[in-house]
Write a protein that holds these residues in place. Structure first.
Motif, PDB file in Angstrom:
ATOM      1  N   CYS A 149       0.861  -1.192   0.000  1.00 54.91           N
ATOM      2  CA  CYS A 149       0.000   0.000   0.000  1.00 54.91           C
ATOM      3  C   CYS A 149       0.898   1.244   0.000  1.00 54.91           C
ATOM      4  O   CYS A 149       1.740   1.406   0.876  1.00 54.91           O
ATOM      5  CB  CYS A 149      -0.886  -0.036   1.239  1.00 54.91           C
ATOM      6  SG  CYS A 149      -2.007   1.352   1.407  1.00 54.91           S
ATOM      7  N   GLN A 150       0.691   2.137  -0.994  1.00 56.49           N
ATOM      8  CA  GLN A 150       1.628   3.244  -1.181  1.00 56.49           C
ATOM      9  C   GLN A 150       1.038   4.639  -0.998  1.00 56.49           C
ATOM     10  O   GLN A 150       1.750   5.637  -1.102  1.00 56.49           O
ATOM     11  CB  GLN A 150       2.229   3.190  -2.594  1.00 56.49           C
ATOM     12  CG  GLN A 150       2.991   1.924  -2.889  1.00 56.49           C
ATOM     13  CD  GLN A 150       3.501   1.913  -4.305  1.00 56.49           C
ATOM     14  OE1 GLN A 150       4.435   2.645  -4.655  1.00 56.49           O
ATOM     15  NE2 GLN A 150       2.904   1.091  -5.157  1.00 56.49           N
ATOM     16  N   LYS A 161      -7.576   3.440   1.241  1.00 51.45           N
ATOM     17  CA  LYS A 161      -9.044   3.466   1.208  1.00 51.45           C
ATOM     18  C   LYS A 161      -9.593   2.350   0.330  1.00 51.45           C
ATOM     19  O   LYS A 161     -10.594   1.707   0.678  1.00 51.45           O
ATOM     20  CB  LYS A 161      -9.536   4.840   0.722  1.00 51.45           C
ATOM     21  CG  LYS A 161      -9.311   5.959   1.731  1.00 51.45           C
ATOM     22  CD  LYS A 161     -10.036   7.226   1.341  1.00 51.45           C
ATOM     23  CE  LYS A 161      -9.373   7.905   0.166  1.00 51.45           C
ATOM     24  NZ  LYS A 161     -10.009   9.232  -0.108  1.00 51.45           N
ATOM     25  N   LEU A 162      -8.931   2.116  -0.813  1.00 50.88           N
ATOM     26  CA  LEU A 162      -9.372   1.054  -1.713  1.00 50.88           C
ATOM     27  C   LEU A 162      -9.237  -0.312  -1.048  1.00 50.88           C
ATOM     28  O   LEU A 162     -10.170  -1.134  -1.075  1.00 50.88           O
ATOM     29  CB  LEU A 162      -8.553   1.097  -3.006  1.00 50.88           C
ATOM     30  CG  LEU A 162      -8.807  -0.036  -4.009  1.00 50.88           C
ATOM     31  CD1 LEU A 162     -10.252  -0.029  -4.492  1.00 50.88           C
ATOM     32  CD2 LEU A 162      -7.841   0.093  -5.199  1.00 50.88           C
ATOM     33  N   LEU A 163      -8.093  -0.572  -0.450  1.00 50.08           N
ATOM     34  CA  LEU A 163      -7.861  -1.874   0.165  1.00 50.08           C
ATOM     35  C   LEU A 163      -8.732  -2.076   1.407  1.00 50.08           C
ATOM     36  O   LEU A 163      -9.109  -3.209   1.725  1.00 50.08           O
ATOM     37  CB  LEU A 163      -6.384  -2.031   0.528  1.00 50.08           C
ATOM     38  CG  LEU A 163      -5.400  -1.970  -0.645  1.00 50.08           C
ATOM     39  CD1 LEU A 163      -3.985  -2.274  -0.170  1.00 50.08           C
ATOM     40  CD2 LEU A 163      -5.798  -2.918  -1.759  1.00 50.08           C
ATOM     41  N   ALA A 172      -9.772  -8.176   1.435  1.00 53.32           N
ATOM     42  CA  ALA A 172      -8.546  -8.511   2.157  1.00 53.32           C
ATOM     43  C   ALA A 172      -8.773  -8.602   3.662  1.00 53.32           C
ATOM     44  O   ALA A 172      -9.569  -7.857   4.235  1.00 53.32           O
ATOM     45  CB  ALA A 172      -7.461  -7.481   1.867  1.00 53.32           C
ATOM     46  N   ASP A 173      -8.049  -9.495   4.286  1.00 50.18           N
ATOM     47  CA  ASP A 173      -8.032  -9.584   5.740  1.00 50.18           C
ATOM     48  C   ASP A 173      -6.918  -8.716   6.330  1.00 50.18           C
ATOM     49  O   ASP A 173      -7.029  -8.237   7.458  1.00 50.18           O
ATOM     50  CB  ASP A 173      -7.803 -11.040   6.170  1.00 50.18           C
ATOM     51  CG  ASP A 173      -8.877 -11.969   5.644  1.00 50.18           C
ATOM     52  OD1 ASP A 173     -10.004 -11.927   6.168  1.00 50.18           O
ATOM     53  OD2 ASP A 173      -8.597 -12.714   4.685  1.00 50.18           O
ATOM     54  N   LYS A 195      -0.192   1.596  -9.277  1.00 52.50           N
ATOM     55  CA  LYS A 195      -1.175   1.892  -8.235  1.00 52.50           C
ATOM     56  C   LYS A 195      -2.111   0.703  -8.071  1.00 52.50           C
ATOM     57  O   LYS A 195      -2.360  -0.043  -9.011  1.00 52.50           O
ATOM     58  CB  LYS A 195      -1.992   3.146  -8.591  1.00 52.50           C
ATOM     59  CG  LYS A 195      -1.165   4.413  -8.675  1.00 52.50           C
ATOM     60  CD  LYS A 195      -2.058   5.598  -9.029  1.00 52.50           C
ATOM     61  CE  LYS A 195      -1.247   6.890  -9.118  1.00 52.50           C
ATOM     62  NZ  LYS A 195      -2.120   8.051  -9.466  1.00 52.50           N
ATOM     63  N   LYS A 196      -2.614   0.534  -6.853  1.00 50.74           N
ATOM     64  CA  LYS A 196      -3.576  -0.529  -6.627  1.00 50.74           C
ATOM     65  C   LYS A 196      -4.807  -0.275  -7.501  1.00 50.74           C
ATOM     66  O   LYS A 196      -5.312   0.845  -7.583  1.00 50.74           O
ATOM     67  CB  LYS A 196      -3.972  -0.599  -5.154  1.00 50.74           C
ATOM     68  CG  LYS A 196      -2.808  -1.012  -4.236  1.00 50.74           C
ATOM     69  CD  LYS A 196      -2.308  -2.406  -4.561  1.00 50.74           C
ATOM     70  CE  LYS A 196      -1.235  -2.902  -3.607  1.00 50.74           C
ATOM     71  NZ  LYS A 196       0.124  -2.525  -3.986  1.00 50.74           N
ATOM     72  N   SER A 197      -5.269  -1.314  -8.180  1.00 50.67           N
ATOM     73  CA  SER A 197      -6.326  -1.201  -9.183  1.00 50.67           C
ATOM     74  C   SER A 197      -7.623  -1.844  -8.701  1.00 50.67           C
ATOM     75  O   SER A 197      -7.649  -3.044  -8.391  1.00 50.67           O
ATOM     76  CB  SER A 197      -5.878  -1.883 -10.486  1.00 50.67           C
ATOM     77  OG  SER A 197      -6.970  -2.123 -11.344  1.00 50.67           O
TER      78      SER A 197
END
Length: 216
Positions: free
Chosen positions: A10-11, A17-19, A24-25, A195-197
């Motif tokens: 996570c960057q 916020k997305l994650l 995900a746990d 970036k996380k997608s």
């Protein structure tokens, strides 16, 4: 068995916020040298004003105990993941100092069973990751998943949870899910242009849900 999912690397606050709204746990932050490296100060600012919905993990590589203890005080970490050449004594001291869960990442090799046996008595979970060109973790390359059953068998024998990491993505996760791992750990596989997608996360989670529903 319900499979655990850890999204690492996570960057940014947007990533967080997305994650936080994903399946995900665990959400992981890399404090080791990496293209995804962040600082405890940055992470603290992201999580401070958002409801904490997931377990938070800090990933370190050959850091001093003092550095890891300091980060655990700055960020509300639940898990400290040691991703380097940390010794058993480091794991023991870290657990004593922080009172946190401590995960130990182990590079896949021909001696993986022996390594699991060494750390299983002290770590709260094992993460088996791949090595490429001397780089351990974050390579986007998987090891041979045909070895996963033997790894999971060893972990079960030692009574330690075991996550599989390295090169997992929405396009190949079905091959890994055949072996019913305890947990998976992804980073680059759910990213697009660094970036996380949301789209890749949704695709991956559809795959997981599909396999899970077929087993019930």
């Amino acid at each position: 068995m319900v499979m655990y999912v850890k999204y690492c690397g996570c960057q940014s606050e947007d990533d967080y916020k997305l994650l936080s709204s994903s399946r995900a746990d665990i959400i992981g932050f890399v404090f080791a040298e990496s293209k995804r490296k962040v600082t405890p100060e940055e992470v603290s600012s992201w999580v401070r004003f958002h409801e904490k919905r997931k377990l938070l993990a800090g990933v370190f590589q050959n850091s001093s105990i003092e550095e890891m203890v300091s980060a655990a005080k700055e960020v509300p970490l639940d898990i400290i993941q040691c991703h380097g050449n940390e010794s058993v004594s480091t794991i023991i001291n870290l657990k004593k100092r922080t009172k946190k869960l401590v995960y130990k990442a182990i590079p896949y090799s021909g001696t993986i069973s022996e390594q699991i046996s060494v750390f299983a008595k002290y770590a709260d979970a094992i993460v088996v990751d791949s090595v490429s060109k001397g780089q351990f973790g974050g390579t986007g390359i998987s090891f041979s998943w045909t070895q996963v059953p033997a790894i999971l068998k060893e972990a079960k024998k030692e009574n330690v949870p075991c996550f599989i990491a390295g090169g997992i993505n929405p396009e190949n996760i079905n091959s890994l899910l055949e072996y019913d791992p305890y947990g998976v750990d992804l980073s680059g596989g759910i990213e697009y242009e660094g970036k996380k997608s949301s789209e890749r996360i949704k695709k991956l989670e559809r795959m997981i849900s599909h396999v899970s529903s077929n087993r019930t």
